[in-house]
Design an enzyme around this catalytic site. Structure first.
Site, PDB file in Angstrom:
ATOM      1  NE  ARG A 383       1.267 -28.021  32.406  1.00 53.70           N
ATOM      2  CZ  ARG A 383       2.562 -28.048  32.189  1.00 53.70           C
ATOM      3  NH1 ARG A 383       3.031 -28.299  31.005  1.00 53.70           N
ATOM      4  NH2 ARG A 383       3.415 -27.805  33.156  1.00 53.70           N
ATOM      5  CB  CYS A 384      -6.777 -29.185  33.478  1.00 58.85           C
ATOM      6  SG  CYS A 384      -7.956 -30.122  32.510  1.00 58.85           S
ATOM      7  CD  GLU A 756      -3.015 -31.091  36.006  1.00 63.22           C
ATOM      8  OE1 GLU A 756      -3.846 -30.930  36.919  1.00 63.22           O
ATOM      9  OE2 GLU A 756      -2.782 -32.176  35.483  1.00 63.22           O
TER      10      GLU A 756
END
Lengths: 800, 209
Positions: A383-384, A756
């Site tokens: 999630r980035c 994110e």
């Protein structure tokens, strides 16, 4: 006034950018009508199970598959020897390394894939997998990257023996992968020598896993008559998978169809190509039947793509007023047994060089060493964007450490160092150009919203009271993320530039279909892409179907990860819509017998300037596109756009967290979390809110509990949901959200991406709060995750 | 995961008698609940199996034992072993050094230092149970060894009527060894013992036994 009411009605009907349109995906998901890989059943389909190594490091002396093959219902048992003639026992990774598809003579991490058992159903396959006899000779395992670099450390990759140069330059040790440096070392070192104040802090960002609700899996079906291969797969990048499968199998891409159906969360876990995918394809080709492979939860948590595992040392040089002069960073990156990080080819540490953050730091230097260990491969962006979470964590922690050393409030020290609004576009000392930002008002808005002064007063009061059972911590982060990978001049995957694409076809009745190179895993693309098209082309969102994930119908795209869908594909959507609009303008001009320049676009129609009674709606224009176009114009109304972004986008935010820590038990309550995000133009506020809630919750999970620890023998100890923390609504705190809007100047609609930011920004905020709770006792840092046991241990170490 | 065990047990027999128990590998193995020697390959190599219940899972290991060194004078023995579970998901190895020391004319002490390494599913799923389970297994093992020693003592008393322990007061019904040595594993009793220890641990009491 009537005109206004009518316009408002048209605007509402359009459901364009800025409206909280309800998610089109939800009716099927909340009714259990989604269609995931494991829901797909084909006639004659077989099921496969992996035989995995119990050892983290061992030689394979022999594999006896005879009993398993003889087991009723078993169709095949594949080992590396079966894949060798096809040259498929090893496969390339996204990071320029190779990875064993099935173990070739040795295993180098626990649960490594050793054999692939194909049977009538999952149960038969699982029973037969237990009959595969593998004779191992256990070797010493090394799970600590620093021990892996000792001269006499076990050799983790005998296949690389004698190779002193890897995909990213020289290797200095048999377990070393690369050293990557960026920035001006000499200038940075000089700034440290001349500095009035310096601080240094070691920190570990532990190995974690994205743990999506749906595990990875594939269903391969090879049609021997037609020579066509169709694979349903849990992939965040189906076109890239098609290219990889084509390269591996020598089947032309025109004969390969990759379909990503509904995906139950990805978070980076579903970017890579995994041995199970390859084996299911091979088995289908060999057996001439569809073969399905679906991971168990533990297989997912212990074999397919971890995230983080960065050992970082940060240093800041500053003057006595807290004005930062330089940042120096050294990282030892544990990549596991194969370098399978999902990063742009040129950047083995991803976009870690965003680590100067929201601050005007004149000098910086970063050095990252990648190291092999006996742990499973991965290194995905959970999630980035690529390694951005690690980078933001580092700089946000370091500025807190500096504030503490100088006894300056951590909000104040940030204000003193922010890049100012007028400095944008801002070139960082590590070579990135931040597109836009307005950091100070964002932080001030948050401080005012929570009454920061009162919180600090309360904290001072509690610290002064020896009988107070809790420690109060206040965390702050003011982060800048980098998303939207990316410009092809600096970003590619396997040599393919990281553009993205959109194809729109408007039908005669005025409805439309948009096909995309991305693939939603919960982001709500069907909803938001349609909103962009609605605003840009005047076709109501409800009339637009958005299709993704099928490589035979969608234009080539690099997929969805790193918050790239809005910054890259969203731009392609806007530009394709504008192409539609411009053709529509010409058709409207033809129908209204005026020049195109005499028309103005008004929500869902073109009207003649100065005579609004003369107008043609998009619905009318669409019909005319198929029967009455200007002379010389092609029939039809469609457009394709491949968008190669000129730059990344840089969303930012200001977060504040308040925690109360029980001194005696270590139990921590997140009393308050206030998250202000600026993602540029906001396409759907409701979806943004949902994305932020999700990102904050996953940030909470990482900070407060997630970890995949190993024991010294290389056993992975967090491989089940008994141990791996997945917060539910019971544990999750209440989130307060807020926003400012600073559009990206180079994006067609000014949007930056948001999914994110809350993950990236919240994790250092939790750390900031937890450390702050103990700061008056001298603590400058202690490592995540902050489960009660670890916090209790820390409290005990301070004599509490 | 690695479990290091350093335990000793007082036996009411002479060091010579105690040693006779230890050097009998098959006999010793039979004292371990769920374990048995299935084949004696040669003088120093054995094959065997052990079935262990870890929480809800039962794992059967099969493997090999090797007597690396045995010294009847010093009464020491060094045994190594390795094995894997029949499903292939776990591995285990053992390195055991045992010694029998004389503590009196009819008393000795059996001490053992062993390192058990477990890998795979058992380590991943059973890590938090390993300590307690091992404690329980050893407790049963020691009970069984003790019962064997008692049996040995009882059987040897009539021959040597000058037994210093006062053989006339010998237990009326000596416990038959065959009964004491639980070759069949009683899972329920075992689980109860673990639970009991766990609860005792919660209240900070030292573990029973």
């Amino acid at each position: 006034m009537d005109q206004n009411v009518e316009n408002h009605g048209r605007l509402e009907k359009l459901e364009g950018i800025g409206c909280s349109r309800k998610r089109r995906e939800d009716p099927r998901f909340i009714q259990g009508k989604g269609n995931y890989v494991d829901d797909i059943k084909l006639p004659g389909m077989l099921f496969a199970v992996m035989v995995r190594s119990p050892y983290a490091h061992a030689k394979i002396k022999s594999i006896d598959t005879s009993k398993a093959k003889a087991y009723p219902g078993v169709h095949a048992v594949l080992t590396a020897d079966d894949l060798k003639p096809l040259k498929l026992h090893w496969m390339p990774t996204l990071a320029g390394d190779v990875q064993a598809v099935l173990a070739d003579g040795y295993v180098s991490f626990q649960n490594q894939e050793v054999a692939f058992v194909v049977a009538d159903d999952r149960y038969v396959a699982a029973d037969a997998a237990e009959l595969v006899e593998v004779d191992y000779e256990e070797l010493p395992a090394v799970v600590d990257p620093f021990k892996a670099l000792l001269p006499d450390a076990p050799v983790i990759r005998p296949d690389l023996d004698g190779k002193s140069v890897g995909a990213h330059g020289a290797r200095k040790h048999h377990n070393h992968i690369f050293n990557w440096q960026i920035g001006d070392k000499d200038k940075t070192d000089r700034a440290f020598t001349d500095a009035e104040v310096t601080v240094k802090q070691d920190m570990h960002y532990p190995r974690v896993h994205p743990c999506p609700l749906e595990t990875c899996g594939s269903l391969a079906s090879y049609d021997a008559i037609r020579g066509d291969l169709t694979v349903w797969i849990t992939s965040q990048a189906p076109h890239v998978v098609r290219t990889v499968v084509g390269l591996l199998s020598s089947i032309p891409e025109s004969k390969i169809r990759i379909i990503s159906p509904d995906i139950g969360g990805g978070f980076g876990n579903k970017v890579g190509v995994y041995p199970g995918y390859v084996c299911s394809i091979v088995a289908s080709i060999v057996l001439g039947r569809p073969v399905k492979w679906i991971e168990s939860r533990s297989e997912n948590l212990t074999t397919t793509a971890f995230a983080r595992d960065y050992w970082m040392t940060g240093e800041l040089a500053a003057d006595r007023n807290g004005k930062i002069k330089a940042l120096r960073v050294n990282v030892t990156a544990d990549h596991g047994a194969f370098d399978a990080c999902a990063d742009p080819t040129k950047w083995p540490a991803g976009m870690f060089h965003v680590c100067t953050g929201s601050y005007d730091i004149p000098n910086a230097h970063v050095s990252v060493d990648g190291v092999y260990t006996n742990k499973f491969p991965g290194g995905v962006a959970y999630r980035c964007s690529f390694r951005v979470t690690e980078a933001v964590y580092l700089v946000e922690r370091m500025i807190d450490v500096l504030a503490q050393k100088l006894n300056i409030d951590k909000a104040e020290i940030r204000k003193r160092n922010f890049i100012k609004y007028e400095q944008f576009p801002y070139l960082t000392p590590l070579g990135l150009e931040f597109d836009s930002g307005n950091y100070l008002p964002a932080l001030e808005k948050v401080l005012e919203a929570v009454d920061y002064t009162a919180l600090r007063a309360e904290q001072a009061q509690k610290r002064a009271d020896p009988n107070c059972p809790t420690l109060m911590g206040i965390g702050i982060t003011t982060f800048t993320e980098i998303v939207g990978a990316g410009p092809s001049k600096s970003c590619d995957i396997l040599g393919i530039g990281m553009f993205d694409s959109c194809e729109i076809r408007v039908h005669p009745d005025g409805s439309a279909i948009a096909r995309m190179g991305t693939i939603s895993q919960g982001q709500g693309h069907q909803t938001t892409y349609a909103q962009i098209i609605a605003s840009e082309s005047g076709i109501a969102a409800s009339q637009i179907a958005v299709e993704e994930g099928d490589t035979s119908t969608a234009p080539y795209g690099l997929g969805t990860y790193g918050s790239r869908s809005t910054p890259v594909a969203g731009a392609a959507v806007a530009r394709a819509s504008r192409k539609i609009r411009e053709k529509a303008r010409k058709i409207a001009a033809h129908l209204l017998e005026v020049a195109p320049d005499d028309l103005e676009f008004d929500l869902d129609q073109f009207k003649v300037k100065g005579d609004p009674s003369k107008a043609k709606t998009m619905k009318e224009i669409a019909w005319a596109a198929y029967n009455n176009v200007p002379e010389g114009m092609e029939m039809g109304l469609e457009a394709v756009d491949y968008y190669d972004p000129p730059n990344f986008t840089f969303p930012f935010g200001a977060y504040l967290c308040v925690v109360d820590v029980n001194k005696k038990t270590g139990e921590t309550k997140v009393r308050r979390f206030y998250a202000l995000d600026d993602c540029g133009t906001r396409i759907n506020p409701m979806i943004i809110e949902g994305q932020i809630h999700g990102g904050l919750t996953e940030g909470f999970a990482v900070a407060m509990g997630q970890e995949l620890p190993y024991d010294e023998q290389g056993n992975v100890l967090g491989g089940t949901l008994m141990d791996y923390f997945l917060p539910t609504s019971v544990e999750t705190p209440h989130w307060e959200t807020d926003f400012t809007v600073t559009p990206s100047p180079h994006h067609p609609i000014g949007a930056k991406g948001v999914a994110e930011s809350p993950h990236v920004g919240s994790i250092p905020c939790f750390s900031s709060a937890m450390v702050d709770a103990f700061a008056h006792l001298g603590t400058t840092h202690f490592n995540m995750p902050y489960n009660s046991y670890r916090v209790w241990q820390h409290a005990q170490s301070l004599g509490l | 995961m690695k479990v290091e065990l350093d335990k000793s047990l007082a036996l009411p027999v002479s060091a010579t008698a105690g040693w006779s128990l230890v050097e009998n590998i098959e006999g010793m193995a039979a004292c371990m609940p769920g374990a048995k020697i299935t084949e004696r390959v040669d003088a120093t190599h054995y094959k065997g199996t052990i079935t262990v219940k870890l929480g809800p899972a039962t794992v059967s290991f099969k493997g090999e034992l090797e007597v690396v060194a045995i010294d009847p004078i010093a009464r020491t023995i060094h045994v190594i072993g390795k094995g894997s579970d029949t499903g292939g998901g776990s591995g285990a190895s053992l390195d055991l050094n045992a010694v029998v020391k004389e503590t009196g004319p009819d008393a000795c002490e059996l001490s053992g230092v062993s390192v058990v390494n477990v890998t795979g599913k058992v380590a991943a799923f059973g890590a938090r149970l390993m300590g307690t389970v091992t404690d329980q297994l050893l407790k049963i093992f020691f009970d069984n060894v003790l019962a064997k020693a008692e049996e040995l003592k009882t059987n040897t008393v009539p021959a040597g009527s000058t037994g210093s322990t006062g053989s006339t007061d010998a237990p009326a019904a000596p416990k038959p060894a065959a009964q004491a040595v639980e070759t069949k594993f009683n899972g329920l009793a075992f689980a109860w013992a673990i639970l009991k220890d766990f609860i005792a641990g919660l209240f900070g009491r030292s573990k029973a036994g």
